[in-house]
Design a protein around this motif. Structure first.
Motif, PDB file in Angstrom:
ATOM      1  N   LYS A 102       0.838  -1.193   0.000  1.00  0.00           N
ATOM      2  CA  LYS A 102       0.000   0.000   0.000  1.00  0.00           C
ATOM      3  C   LYS A 102       0.882   1.255   0.000  1.00  0.00           C
ATOM      4  N   ALA A 103       0.424   2.281  -0.690  1.00  0.00           N
ATOM      5  CA  ALA A 103       1.187   3.533  -0.746  1.00  0.00           C
ATOM      6  C   ALA A 103       0.851   4.392   0.461  1.00  0.00           C
ATOM      7  N   ASP A 104       1.453   4.036   1.593  1.00  0.00           N
ATOM      8  CA  ASP A 104       1.361   4.817   2.829  1.00  0.00           C
ATOM      9  C   ASP A 104       2.758   5.359   3.076  1.00  0.00           C
ATOM     10  N   LEU A 105       2.947   6.651   2.990  1.00  0.00           N
ATOM     11  CA  LEU A 105       4.299   7.172   3.188  1.00  0.00           C
ATOM     12  C   LEU A 105       4.302   8.591   3.753  1.00  0.00           C
ATOM     13  N   THR A 106       5.475   8.931   4.285  1.00  0.00           N
ATOM     14  CA  THR A 106       5.676  10.220   4.924  1.00  0.00           C
ATOM     15  C   THR A 106       6.946  10.848   4.367  1.00  0.00           C
ATOM     16  N   ALA A 107       6.851  12.106   3.969  1.00  0.00           N
ATOM     17  CA  ALA A 107       8.023  12.806   3.433  1.00  0.00           C
ATOM     18  C   ALA A 107       8.484  13.862   4.427  1.00  0.00           C
ATOM     19  N   ILE A 108       9.781  13.792   4.753  1.00  0.00           N
ATOM     20  CA  ILE A 108      10.365  14.704   5.742  1.00  0.00           C
ATOM     21  C   ILE A 108      11.358  15.625   5.053  1.00  0.00           C
ATOM     22  N   ASN A 109      11.178  16.899   5.248  1.00  0.00           N
ATOM     23  CA  ASN A 109      12.052  17.904   4.655  1.00  0.00           C
ATOM     24  C   ASN A 109      13.408  17.948   5.375  1.00  0.00           C
ATOM     25  N   LEU A 110      14.456  18.037   4.593  1.00  0.00           N
ATOM     26  CA  LEU A 110      15.800  18.098   5.185  1.00  0.00           C
ATOM     27  C   LEU A 110      16.407  19.491   5.132  1.00  0.00           C
ATOM     28  N   ASP A 111      15.702  20.432   4.507  1.00  0.00           N
ATOM     29  CA  ASP A 111      16.216  21.786   4.345  1.00  0.00           C
ATOM     30  C   ASP A 111      15.934  22.627   5.585  1.00  0.00           C
ATOM     31  N   ALA A 112      16.631  22.313   6.674  1.00  0.00           N
ATOM     32  CA  ALA A 112      16.429  23.081   7.906  1.00  0.00           C
ATOM     33  C   ALA A 112      17.723  23.041   8.707  1.00  0.00           C
ATOM     34  N   PRO A 113      18.028  24.108   9.412  1.00  0.00           N
ATOM     35  CA  PRO A 113      19.283  24.133  10.176  1.00  0.00           C
ATOM     36  C   PRO A 113      19.409  22.947  11.131  1.00  0.00           C
ATOM     37  N   HIS A 114      18.298  22.549  11.758  1.00  0.00           N
ATOM     38  CA  HIS A 114      18.395  21.458  12.748  1.00  0.00           C
ATOM     39  C   HIS A 114      18.541  20.091  12.087  1.00  0.00           C
ATOM     40  N   ALA A 115      18.446  20.032  10.765  1.00  0.00           N
ATOM     41  CA  ALA A 115      18.514  18.743  10.073  1.00  0.00           C
ATOM     42  C   ALA A 115      19.862  18.491   9.395  1.00  0.00           C
ATOM     43  N   GLN A 116      20.742  19.465   9.384  1.00  0.00           N
ATOM     44  CA  GLN A 116      22.000  19.343   8.645  1.00  0.00           C
ATOM     45  C   GLN A 116      23.212  19.362   9.584  1.00  0.00           C
ATOM     46  N   PRO A 117      24.345  18.733   9.232  1.00  0.00           N
ATOM     47  CA  PRO A 117      24.502  17.885   8.055  1.00  0.00           C
ATOM     48  C   PRO A 117      23.930  16.489   8.285  1.00  0.00           C
ATOM     49  N   LEU A 118      23.622  15.840   7.195  1.00  0.00           N
ATOM     50  CA  LEU A 118      23.034  14.506   7.232  1.00  0.00           C
ATOM     51  C   LEU A 118      24.115  13.458   7.489  1.00  0.00           C
ATOM     52  N   ASN A 119      23.772  12.382   8.183  1.00  0.00           N
ATOM     53  CA  ASN A 119      24.682  11.254   8.327  1.00  0.00           C
ATOM     54  C   ASN A 119      24.033  10.031   7.702  1.00  0.00           C
ATOM     55  N   ARG A 120      24.402   9.740   6.463  1.00  0.00           N
ATOM     56  CA  ARG A 120      23.791   8.612   5.744  1.00  0.00           C
ATOM     57  C   ARG A 120      24.030   7.291   6.468  1.00  0.00           C
ATOM     58  N   GLU A 121      25.153   7.206   7.214  1.00  0.00           N
ATOM     59  CA  GLU A 121      25.498   5.952   7.900  1.00  0.00           C
ATOM     60  C   GLU A 121      24.540   5.660   9.045  1.00  0.00           C
ATOM     61  N   ASN A 122      23.992   6.706   9.642  1.00  0.00           N
ATOM     62  CA  ASN A 122      23.019   6.474  10.713  1.00  0.00           C
ATOM     63  C   ASN A 122      21.824   7.399  10.519  1.00  0.00           C
ATOM     64  N   ILE A 123      21.148   7.152   9.441  1.00  0.00           N
ATOM     65  CA  ILE A 123      20.029   7.997   9.063  1.00  0.00           C
ATOM     66  C   ILE A 123      18.875   7.865  10.078  1.00  0.00           C
ATOM     67  N   TYR A 124      18.848   6.739  10.780  1.00  0.00           N
ATOM     68  CA  TYR A 124      17.772   6.517  11.761  1.00  0.00           C
ATOM     69  C   TYR A 124      17.893   7.482  12.941  1.00  0.00           C
ATOM     70  N   ALA A 125      19.130   7.781  13.312  1.00  0.00           N
ATOM     71  CA  ALA A 125      19.327   8.747  14.405  1.00  0.00           C
ATOM     72  C   ALA A 125      18.868  10.134  13.977  1.00  0.00           C
ATOM     73  N   GLN A 126      19.071  10.433  12.701  1.00  0.00           N
ATOM     74  CA  GLN A 126      18.572  11.689  12.140  1.00  0.00           C
ATOM     75  C   GLN A 126      17.053  11.798  12.346  1.00  0.00           C
ATOM     76  N   ILE A 127      16.369  10.695  12.084  1.00  0.00           N
ATOM     77  CA  ILE A 127      14.901  10.700  12.182  1.00  0.00           C
ATOM     78  C   ILE A 127      14.458  10.782  13.646  1.00  0.00           C
TER      79      ILE A 127
END
Ligand SMILES: [Zn+2]
Length: 445
Positions: free
Chosen positions: A368-393
């Protein structure tokens, strides 16, 4: 419903390999039909540039009370049993259909805007048709049921049911709503908790749920006081008591599990009974901290939920996830309960708690197409850590970062709008209905 293409998103799939990849995702009707690189825009009616977004499976909260959204900020600084008897039950008893509608709408708007696509909802005793009606209208996915109360100290007359009547009304709601809205709505029998239900009611709920193939949702092992009273009255603690009543197994999901001991953890795992962790509610009502780490290690199926706005005071999955991590770490050390486990509880494990994981809980073709999109363009969201993206969330993202929420292929929330809901009117109605309800409610001290 048409085809919608999300281009170039960072996809947190939560698939069996827990794959995280940059790519496109194509939705047609109610399903995810393609995930890959360079999917042609011609295949879609609308193409959305998702290059600055994380896209996750929609969040699943496995314990919510939409009926209490209207009681937000109205029951402060009380332990559970006082909170129930002095505030929440009298408020619930004063609900009419209009206040229930206002409460439900408020809750749904908050949940969808915060990225939650599916809930397991416990209603009040009356007006559950209204709750399903609003869930259907705004597009949310839900398992829910009216709560059942046929005994208990301090229960107002307006909520106290006859056993047979409670069962009959539940069965009627099941008939009307189970499988409704393209299968998006399902029924759950919802006995309130061990102290507010008679044994005949609980035994019949256990039998009926097996018969009809639907879930049972209740509160269990929430506070030490509840366990003590039950032990005195029934010679059981709540987990064992429910099992004795025939309420255990993979179709059962219990909120809280704060007070469970080692034996009960083992039996929950063996029975496949799920527990919903509600860290915000448990902390605010001072019920304690659920032994999430121990339950997880023992193999207990775990979901997460905000509980109600009357004790939380919001329905924000991000603050619940963050708190879940912080509490376990502060008890067990910094390596305890890593962020990936928490995101699992809020997505694929939550889906498993609802026996719905074949269709929701991960981004996979055919689901089923149930999904959530989270914006990354915010000071509190950068820089991203692809290795632990779950901690980002879990630790950096906020519910206000949610840009779009889709359920069953339908965009239910986008850039501040909940479908065609008039948000101002919704808030105004909530205020008016709350004042009227407060006037009707019989609050004593
Ligand atoms: Zn609850």
């Amino acid at each position: 419903m048409a085809a919608i293409l999300f281009k170039n998103a960072l996809l947190i799939t939560m698939n069996p390999g827990r794959e995280v990849r940059r790519g496109d995702l194509l939705v047609r009707e109610d399903r995810i039909v393609e995930i890959g690189q360079s999917i042609f825009s011609e295949k879609s009616d609308r193409t959305i540039d998702a290059s600055r977004w994380l896209i996750l499976p929609g969040f699943i909260q496995t314990h919510i009370h939409l009926c209490q959204a209207l009681f937000r900020n109205q029951a402060e600084d009380l332990p559970l049993l006082d909170w129930l008897r002095r505030r929440i039950w009298p408020f619930e008893a004063a609900h009419d259909a209009a206040s229930m509608r206002a409460s439900t709408k408020l809750g749904i708007a908050e949940l969808l805007a915060g990225g939650t696509t599916t809930i397991l909802d416990m209603g009040s005793v009356h007006h559950y048709d209204v709750v399903f009606d609003e869930l259907e209208k705004w597009g949310m996915r839900a398992v829910g049921g009216k709560c059942m109360i046929d005994t208990g100290a301090g229960v107002p007359l307006g909520l106290l049911e006859k056993t047979a009547g409670s069962l009959q009304e539940s069965r009627q709601l099941y008939k009307t709503w189970h499988g409704a809205a393209n299968g998006r709505l399902r029924y759950a029998f919802a006995p309130r908790f061990s102290l507010s239900c008679t044994e005949p009611l609980l035994r019949e709920v256990g039998a009926m749920a097996r018969d009809l193939g639907c879930m049972i949702h209740t509160h269990a092992a929430e506070t030490a006081a509840e366990e003590e009273i039950l032990l005195q009255e029934k010679k059981y603690r709540s987990i064992d008591f429910f099992r004795e009543m025939g309420i255990a197994g993979s179709h059962c999901c219990f909120a809280h599990g704060v007070q469970v001991n080692a034996n009960e953890i083992t039996s929950l795992a063996q029975d496949r009974t799920a527990i919903t962790h509600c860290p915000g509610s448990n902390a605010k009502l001072a019920s304690g901290i659920a032994p999430i780490l121990k339950m997880r290690q023992a193999g207990v199926l775990l979901g997460i939920g905000a509980d109600g706005a009357a004790c939380n005071n919001h329905l924000d999955i991000f603050s619940e996830m963050r708190l879940a991590g912080l509490l376990q770490k502060s008890q067990h050390g910094a390596t305890a309960l890593q962020a990936q486990a928490i995101v699992e509880m809020a997505t694929i494990e939550g889906a498993r708690c609802l026996n719905w994981d074949a269709e929701i809980g991960s981004l996979e073709i055919g689901k089923k197409a149930d999904l959530t999109a989270i914006n990354l363009d915010a000071p509190h969201a950068q820089p991203l850590n692809r290795e632990n993206i779950y901690a980002q969330i879990v630790y950096a993202a906020k519910s206000s970062d949610v840009r779009l929420t889709m359920v069953d292929g339908r965009i239910c929330y986008e850039s501040g709008e909940i479908g065609n809901m008039d948000i101002k009117a919704t808030l105004a109605a909530a205020e008016i209905e709350w004042q009227k309800l407060l006037h009707r409610a019989q609050i004593t001290g």
